[in-house]
Motif scaffolding. Sequence first.
Motif, PDB file in Angstrom:
ATOM      1  N   PRO A  56       0.802  -1.213   0.000  1.00  0.00           N
ATOM      2  CA  PRO A  56       0.000   0.000   0.000  1.00  0.00           C
ATOM      3  C   PRO A  56       0.844   1.277   0.000  1.00  0.00           C
ATOM      4  O   PRO A  56       2.036   1.252   0.272  1.00  0.00           O
ATOM      5  CB  PRO A  56      -0.757  -0.113   1.333  1.00  0.00           C
ATOM      6  N   ALA A  57       0.181   2.377  -0.336  1.00  0.00           N
ATOM      7  CA  ALA A  57       0.785   3.696  -0.225  1.00  0.00           C
ATOM      8  C   ALA A  57      -0.336   4.629   0.209  1.00  0.00           C
ATOM      9  O   ALA A  57      -1.502   4.350  -0.027  1.00  0.00           O
ATOM     10  CB  ALA A  57       1.372   4.133  -1.559  1.00  0.00           C
ATOM     11  N   ILE A  58       0.029   5.710   0.877  1.00  0.00           N
ATOM     12  CA  ILE A  58      -1.000   6.699   1.238  1.00  0.00           C
ATOM     13  C   ILE A  58      -0.577   8.093   0.801  1.00  0.00           C
ATOM     14  O   ILE A  58       0.614   8.378   0.642  1.00  0.00           O
ATOM     15  CB  ILE A  58      -1.321   6.727   2.756  1.00  0.00           C
ATOM     16  N   VAL A  59      -1.602   8.916   0.594  1.00  0.00           N
ATOM     17  CA  VAL A  59      -1.359  10.350   0.422  1.00  0.00           C
ATOM     18  C   VAL A  59      -2.219  11.056   1.467  1.00  0.00           C
ATOM     19  O   VAL A  59      -3.423  10.824   1.545  1.00  0.00           O
ATOM     20  CB  VAL A  59      -1.725  10.832  -0.996  1.00  0.00           C
ATOM     21  N   HIS A  60      -1.567  11.860   2.280  1.00  0.00           N
ATOM     22  CA  HIS A  60      -2.285  12.610   3.320  1.00  0.00           C
ATOM     23  C   HIS A  60      -1.759  14.027   3.312  1.00  0.00           C
ATOM     24  O   HIS A  60      -0.661  14.303   3.788  1.00  0.00           O
ATOM     25  CB  HIS A  60      -2.054  11.945   4.694  1.00  0.00           C
ATOM     26  N   GLY A  61      -2.545  14.936   2.712  1.00  0.00           N
ATOM     27  CA  GLY A  61      -2.042  16.286   2.509  1.00  0.00           C
ATOM     28  C   GLY A  61      -0.831  16.213   1.593  1.00  0.00           C
ATOM     29  O   GLY A  61      -0.881  15.627   0.515  1.00  0.00           O
ATOM     30  N   SER A  62       0.295  16.755   2.036  1.00  0.00           N
ATOM     31  CA  SER A  62       1.492  16.750   1.189  1.00  0.00           C
ATOM     32  C   SER A  62       2.357  15.509   1.429  1.00  0.00           C
ATOM     33  O   SER A  62       3.379  15.317   0.786  1.00  0.00           O
ATOM     34  CB  SER A  62       2.318  18.007   1.442  1.00  0.00           C
ATOM     35  N   LEU A  63       1.944  14.668   2.366  1.00  0.00           N
ATOM     36  CA  LEU A  63       2.740  13.469   2.659  1.00  0.00           C
ATOM     37  C   LEU A  63       2.365  12.334   1.734  1.00  0.00           C
ATOM     38  O   LEU A  63       1.200  11.964   1.617  1.00  0.00           O
ATOM     39  CB  LEU A  63       2.521  13.036   4.120  1.00  0.00           C
ATOM     40  N   LYS A  64       3.387  11.794   1.059  1.00  0.00           N
ATOM     41  CA  LYS A  64       3.200  10.551   0.311  1.00  0.00           C
ATOM     42  C   LYS A  64       4.031   9.514   1.048  1.00  0.00           C
ATOM     43  O   LYS A  64       5.218   9.738   1.285  1.00  0.00           O
ATOM     44  CB  LYS A  64       3.735  10.688  -1.123  1.00  0.00           C
ATOM     45  N   LEU A  65       3.427   8.395   1.394  1.00  0.00           N
ATOM     46  CA  LEU A  65       4.126   7.440   2.252  1.00  0.00           C
ATOM     47  C   LEU A  65       3.875   6.027   1.796  1.00  0.00           C
ATOM     48  O   LEU A  65       2.765   5.676   1.382  1.00  0.00           O
ATOM     49  CB  LEU A  65       3.632   7.625   3.694  1.00  0.00           C
ATOM     50  N   PHE A  66       4.900   5.196   1.851  1.00  0.00           N
ATOM     51  CA  PHE A  66       4.741   3.773   1.561  1.00  0.00           C
ATOM     52  C   PHE A  66       5.526   2.978   2.597  1.00  0.00           C
ATOM     53  O   PHE A  66       6.238   3.546   3.417  1.00  0.00           O
ATOM     54  CB  PHE A  66       5.181   3.450   0.140  1.00  0.00           C
ATOM     55  N   GLU A  67       5.424   1.643   2.510  1.00  0.00           N
ATOM     56  CA  GLU A  67       5.866   0.696   3.553  1.00  0.00           C
ATOM     57  C   GLU A  67       4.759   0.644   4.616  1.00  0.00           C
ATOM     58  O   GLU A  67       4.521   1.597   5.363  1.00  0.00           O
ATOM     59  CB  GLU A  67       7.197   1.085   4.211  1.00  0.00           C
ATOM     60  N   SER A  68       4.111  -0.531   4.694  1.00  0.00           N
ATOM     61  CA  SER A  68       2.889  -0.627   5.491  1.00  0.00           C
ATOM     62  C   SER A  68       3.112  -0.361   6.976  1.00  0.00           C
ATOM     63  O   SER A  68       2.240   0.204   7.634  1.00  0.00           O
ATOM     64  CB  SER A  68       2.235  -1.999   5.318  1.00  0.00           C
ATOM     65  N   HIS A  69       4.262  -0.763   7.520  1.00  0.00           N
ATOM     66  CA  HIS A  69       4.465  -0.522   8.948  1.00  0.00           C
ATOM     67  C   HIS A  69       4.599   0.978   9.222  1.00  0.00           C
ATOM     68  O   HIS A  69       4.040   1.494  10.189  1.00  0.00           O
ATOM     69  CB  HIS A  69       5.698  -1.269   9.477  1.00  0.00           C
ATOM     70  N   ALA A  70       5.327   1.671   8.324  1.00  0.00           N
ATOM     71  CA  ALA A  70       5.462   3.128   8.474  1.00  0.00           C
ATOM     72  C   ALA A  70       4.079   3.786   8.376  1.00  0.00           C
ATOM     73  O   ALA A  70       3.768   4.729   9.111  1.00  0.00           O
ATOM     74  CB  ALA A  70       6.403   3.683   7.413  1.00  0.00           C
ATOM     75  N   ILE A  71       3.247   3.266   7.461  1.00  0.00           N
ATOM     76  CA  ILE A  71       1.896   3.813   7.299  1.00  0.00           C
ATOM     77  C   ILE A  71       1.068   3.578   8.553  1.00  0.00           C
ATOM     78  O   ILE A  71       0.421   4.485   9.084  1.00  0.00           O
ATOM     79  CB  ILE A  71       1.188   3.180   6.069  1.00  0.00           C
ATOM     80  N   LEU A  72       1.081   2.349   9.051  1.00  0.00           N
ATOM     81  CA  LEU A  72       0.290   2.025  10.245  1.00  0.00           C
ATOM     82  C   LEU A  72       0.724   2.890  11.429  1.00  0.00           C
ATOM     83  O   LEU A  72      -0.117   3.429  12.161  1.00  0.00           O
ATOM     84  CB  LEU A  72       0.434   0.535  10.590  1.00  0.00           C
ATOM     85  N   VAL A  73       2.022   3.010  11.627  1.00  0.00           N
ATOM     86  CA  VAL A  73       2.535   3.822  12.733  1.00  0.00           C
ATOM     87  C   VAL A  73       2.115   5.283  12.569  1.00  0.00           C
ATOM     88  O   VAL A  73       1.690   5.946  13.517  1.00  0.00           O
ATOM     89  CB  VAL A  73       4.074   3.696  12.836  1.00  0.00           C
ATOM     90  N   TYR A  74       2.204   5.794  11.343  1.00  0.00           N
ATOM     91  CA  TYR A  74       1.811   7.185  11.074  1.00  0.00           C
ATOM     92  C   TYR A  74       0.327   7.384  11.394  1.00  0.00           C
ATOM     93  O   TYR A  74      -0.059   8.323  12.094  1.00  0.00           O
ATOM     94  CB  TYR A  74       2.103   7.552   9.620  1.00  0.00           C
ATOM     95  N   LEU A  75      -0.518   6.491  10.881  1.00  0.00           N
ATOM     96  CA  LEU A  75      -1.965   6.639  11.098  1.00  0.00           C
ATOM     97  C   LEU A  75      -2.304   6.558  12.581  1.00  0.00           C
ATOM     98  O   LEU A  75      -3.110   7.351  13.094  1.00  0.00           O
ATOM     99  CB  LEU A  75      -2.729   5.556  10.329  1.00  0.00           C
ATOM    100  N   ALA A  76      -1.674   5.627  13.292  1.00  0.00           N
ATOM    101  CA  ALA A  76      -1.950   5.471  14.720  1.00  0.00           C
ATOM    102  C   ALA A  76      -1.536   6.707  15.503  1.00  0.00           C
ATOM    103  O   ALA A  76      -2.092   6.997  16.554  1.00  0.00           O
ATOM    104  CB  ALA A  76      -1.222   4.238  15.267  1.00  0.00           C
TER     105      ALA A  76
END
Lengths: 246, 251
Positions: A56-76
């Motif tokens: 997966p990858a996410i876009v949140h505002g200006s942040l583009k992020l990939f690697e699912s663990h980094a994403i999960l940690v960011y969202l939490a």
Amino acid sequence: MGKLKVYADRMSQPSRAVLIFCRISGIDFEEIKVDISKGQHLSPDFTEVNPLQKVPAIVHGSLKLFESHAILVYLASAFTGIADHWYPTELSRRAKINSVMDWHHSNLRNGAVNYVINTTLAPALGRQLNPKAATEAENVLLSSLKTLEDIWLNGDGGFLCNGIQPSLADLSMVCELMQLEVLDERDRSRILSPYKKVLQWIENTRTATNPHFEEVHNILYRAKKKFEQQRARTAETRTGPSNKPG
Amino acid sequence: MLKVKVYADRMSQPSRAVIIFCKVNGIEFDEIKVEISKRQHLSPEFADINPFKKLPAIVDGRFKLFESHAILIYLASAFPGIPDHWYPADLSRRARVHSVLDWHHLNLRHGAAPFVLHTVLAPVFGLPLNPQAAAAAEKILISSLSKLENIWLKGSGRYLLGGLQPSIADLSLVCEIMQLELVDEKDRERILGPHKKVQQWIESTRNATRPHFDEVHKVLYKVKEIIRAKQSNQGDGVMQSRTKAPLASKM
């Protein structure tokens, strides 16, 4: 800040973990399907989002992020009202969860993903099955399951690191193990059945995140049926004309 | 207050990252040497610290932890006065640091560590060299270096993710690449040579963590000398797979 966009393929284990986490935590998001089997992860549009072309990858505002663990940690961390057990603020507890998520890459993920691809999924991705790679991967997978059973699931908590509620690590790793659903039932049973704690832990995680867990895994169950039918057809063809059912 | 205990072998890339981080940031710690070449990581005492029998591991009070990235994050968060650039408080920057730390496992580490092991280091542990495994690892290593050069080191900063100062990700990944010091100079030049940004980044990280970086890497340079000497003694520069291991006793 714009709505969170989650680029996902539900056949991808880490994609499922991110989707389930968003739903269970009530995070408002838009799911954008990226179908790997159709090569959509290689499109210029998606490469803009993730130059490494993975989901997966996410876009949140200006942040583009990939690697699912980094994403999960960011969202939490970035969203309010997330229950603490997912990624505890207490540092030593958090560190334990980080350590099992780190261990995951080279162990459970490495074993499981390569085993499933090289025994079953490769043709769907335009690749060849590879029995030799499958054997190597199976060794890594079995060793990882044993480690989960004996070390990571030590204690009565029911979740990793003796947790009594699931963390990001539980969600990530159980989604990984769910991929084994597409295997031949005999192989799946042979591989998983010796590990009672692991089996219980999968159930615990599923229960803790239903109905979202089941809903997000629907596509996998459909794929499972397709592979079962394929295997049955192959078996029929092999029995020869004199044994063809009437 | 009890000092943190860091169980480490300076021949282990992630061990070096943790030790350098502690020294640069003035974290008081006891370094407890666990020599892998002497199989000390397999002792029952160490298994009590880390049932996975791997390095590095730390003990902070009653708290035991392994996996170097988890350790670096813990230290950066638990100790006061650590400059923000190591593990930024800003969630977006922090998330990006996490993403390269995660990528590392099955990319740079997955290529570099087996490549060094199967081309030169294996005899130190009494194992045969394995050219096939080395070739497979080399592919992953070169692909990873290319991604570092073109994607992770994109931007005007000297560090990963366009950073102007190093993070724990820079330290972890550069320590991994340093293991390439052990391979034949021609191979090292062939593999690293095309990647100019990567080379600059290694230098920047080394400079930012002076003098600790070089001090902690001393044992690596010593082993490099031993390997070179052995290779020139054998005359043809190729290590025999059934090498006796006098190296082990010198470590």
